[in-house]
Write an enzyme that holds these catalytic residues in place. Sequence first.
Site, PDB file in Angstrom:
ATOM      1  N   GLY A 154       9.734  -6.759  -9.190  1.00 56.38           N
ATOM      2  CA  GLY A 154      10.587  -5.800  -8.491  1.00 56.38           C
ATOM      3  C   GLY A 154      10.825  -4.498  -9.236  1.00 56.38           C
ATOM      4  N   SER A 155       9.888  -4.106 -10.118  1.00 55.11           N
ATOM      5  CA  SER A 155      10.112  -2.831 -10.819  1.00 55.11           C
ATOM      6  C   SER A 155      10.011  -1.650  -9.839  1.00 55.11           C
ATOM      7  CB  SER A 155       9.148  -2.661 -11.987  1.00 55.11           C
ATOM      8  OG  SER A 155       7.846  -2.403 -11.523  1.00 55.11           O
ATOM      9  N   ASN A 156       9.145  -1.759  -8.846  1.00 54.21           N
ATOM     10  CA  ASN A 156       9.090  -0.687  -7.827  1.00 54.21           C
ATOM     11  C   ASN A 156      10.361  -0.666  -6.993  1.00 54.21           C
ATOM     12  OD1 ASN A 156       6.470   0.930  -7.628  1.00 54.21           O
ATOM     13  ND2 ASN A 156       5.695  -1.158  -7.928  1.00 54.21           N
ATOM     14  N   ILE A 173       0.777 -11.689   3.592  1.00 55.78           N
ATOM     15  CA  ILE A 173       0.156 -10.779   4.560  1.00 55.78           C
ATOM     16  C   ILE A 173       0.943 -10.834   5.859  1.00 55.78           C
ATOM     17  CG2 ILE A 173      -1.951 -10.321   5.882  1.00 55.78           C
ATOM     18  CD1 ILE A 173      -3.506 -11.439   3.448  1.00 55.78           C
ATOM     19  N   LEU A 174       1.369  -9.669   6.324  1.00 49.72           N
ATOM     20  CA  LEU A 174       2.155  -9.618   7.561  1.00 49.72           C
ATOM     21  C   LEU A 174       1.232  -9.804   8.767  1.00 49.72           C
ATOM     22  CD1 LEU A 174       4.451  -6.546   6.700  1.00 49.72           C
ATOM     23  CD2 LEU A 174       5.031  -8.973   6.522  1.00 49.72           C
ATOM     24  N   ASN A 220       3.016   0.513   1.875  1.00 55.89           N
ATOM     25  CA  ASN A 220       2.742  -0.429   0.781  1.00 55.89           C
ATOM     26  C   ASN A 220       2.195   0.325  -0.414  1.00 55.89           C
ATOM     27  OD1 ASN A 220       2.179  -2.963  -0.533  1.00 55.89           O
ATOM     28  ND2 ASN A 220       0.027  -2.732   0.068  1.00 55.89           N
ATOM     29  N   HIS A 257      -0.392  -0.194  -3.574  1.00 54.80           N
ATOM     30  CA  HIS A 257      -1.478  -1.083  -3.994  1.00 54.80           C
ATOM     31  C   HIS A 257      -2.064  -0.572  -5.315  1.00 54.80           C
ATOM     32  CE1 HIS A 257      -4.636  -4.046  -3.484  1.00 54.80           C
ATOM     33  NE2 HIS A 257      -5.496  -3.108  -3.873  1.00 54.80           N
ATOM     34  N   ASP A 314      -4.990  -3.783   3.393  1.00 62.96           N
ATOM     35  CA  ASP A 314      -5.136  -2.639   2.470  1.00 62.96           C
ATOM     36  C   ASP A 314      -6.041  -1.539   3.037  1.00 62.96           C
ATOM     37  OD1 ASP A 314      -3.467  -3.929   0.624  1.00 62.96           O
ATOM     38  OD2 ASP A 314      -5.142  -4.933  -0.358  1.00 62.96           O
ATOM     39  N   GLU A 320       2.775   4.118 -10.462  1.00 58.52           N
ATOM     40  CA  GLU A 320       3.325   3.725  -9.152  1.00 58.52           C
ATOM     41  C   GLU A 320       4.769   4.199  -9.028  1.00 58.52           C
ATOM     42  OE1 GLU A 320       2.843  -0.441  -8.120  1.00 58.52           O
ATOM     43  OE2 GLU A 320       0.915  -0.509  -9.140  1.00 58.52           O
TER      44      GLU A 320
HETATM   45  C1  GAR Z   1       2.511  -3.577  -8.351  1.00 62.66           C
HETATM   46  O1  GAR Z   1       1.527  -3.222  -9.281  1.00 62.66           O
HETATM   47  C2  GAR Z   1       1.971  -3.430  -6.937  1.00 62.66           C
HETATM   48  O2  GAR Z   1       1.080  -2.370  -6.787  1.00 62.66           O
HETATM   49  C3  GAR Z   1       1.257  -4.748  -6.775  1.00 62.66           C
HETATM   50  O3  GAR Z   1       2.108  -5.695  -7.369  1.00 62.66           O
HETATM   51  C4  GAR Z   1       2.831  -5.061  -8.430  1.00 62.66           C
HETATM   52  C5  GAR Z   1       4.306  -5.332  -8.205  1.00 62.66           C
HETATM   53  O4  GAR Z   1       5.055  -4.905  -9.299  1.00 62.66           O
HETATM   54  N1  GAR Z   1       1.032  -5.038  -5.382  1.00 62.66           N
HETATM   55  C6  GAR Z   1      -0.036  -5.690  -4.949  1.00 62.66           C
HETATM   56  O5  GAR Z   1      -0.891  -6.128  -5.666  1.00 62.66           O
HETATM   57  C7  GAR Z   1      -0.064  -5.870  -3.449  1.00 62.66           C
HETATM   58  N2  GAR Z   1      -1.375  -6.218  -3.022  1.00 62.66           N
HETATM   59  P1  GAR Z   1       6.641  -4.870  -9.213  1.00 62.66           P
HETATM   60  O6  GAR Z   1       7.084  -6.212  -8.632  1.00 62.66           O
HETATM   61  O7  GAR Z   1       7.078  -4.701 -10.646  1.00 62.66           O
HETATM   62  O8  GAR Z   1       7.036  -3.726  -8.331  1.00 62.66           O
END
Ligand code: GAR
Length: 194
Positions: A20-22, A97-98, A112, A114, A150, A179
């Site tokens: 969950g850093s994003n 996947i939704l 999203n 990626h 994607d 990101e």
């Molecule tokens: C991120 O790098 C995101 O791009 C990736 O998971 C990580 C989540 O990091 N997403 C995918 O691979 C989706 N196909 P976070 O939980 O620290 O935000």
Amino acid sequence: MQKLIGIKKINIAVFISGNGSNFKNLIFYSLKKNSKYRIKLLISNKRNAMGLQYAKKYKIKKKIINYNNKKIAEKNILSELKKNQIDLICLAGFMKILSGNLIKRFKGKIINVHPSLLPKYKGLNTHQRAIDNNEIYSGCTVHYVSTKLDSGKIILQKKVKIFKNDTAKKLAKKILKQEHFLYPKALNKVLINL
Ligand code: GAR
């Protein structure tokens, strides 16, 4: 949309499965003075997702969705989205996947992030695949979610150089850092057109 003292804020739901850093980063941007959105709901398919801690810390409503049955899971998600008057969904490390049904219900309103330069390296294990193919660059992409994995319209991308000694872990860390700049920027771009 939520009316807050004359300002219409966009209600966002963030979906996560892990760290969950994003999510944390989007909360940070949403709390800025001129932010046009607020994060109203967190959805996680994992009961023990690390990112759930940020919902608690920032008092954001959270809902853990049991995915044993995808149809029921999505029914519950849709009901939460409606209940919370969600305008836009941000997937942030959500590893489910939704379905086409849910995507169509929120057409043009799901984005999203990626960890690759799409259309390259859709799906999982992106970093190792990019390294194995001797790519000079990888990066990240924020895109609209369509019914093909994607493959929705790209909103923004950021290139990241791959060095000779980069491991998948090192590369993932470098890309994740980017990101955190790219997602809020892309979100602002989306909000203009919403
Ligand atoms: C991120 O790098 C995101 O791009 C990736 O998971 C990580 C989540 O990091 N997403 C995918 O691979 C989706 N196909 P976070 O939980 O620290 O935000």
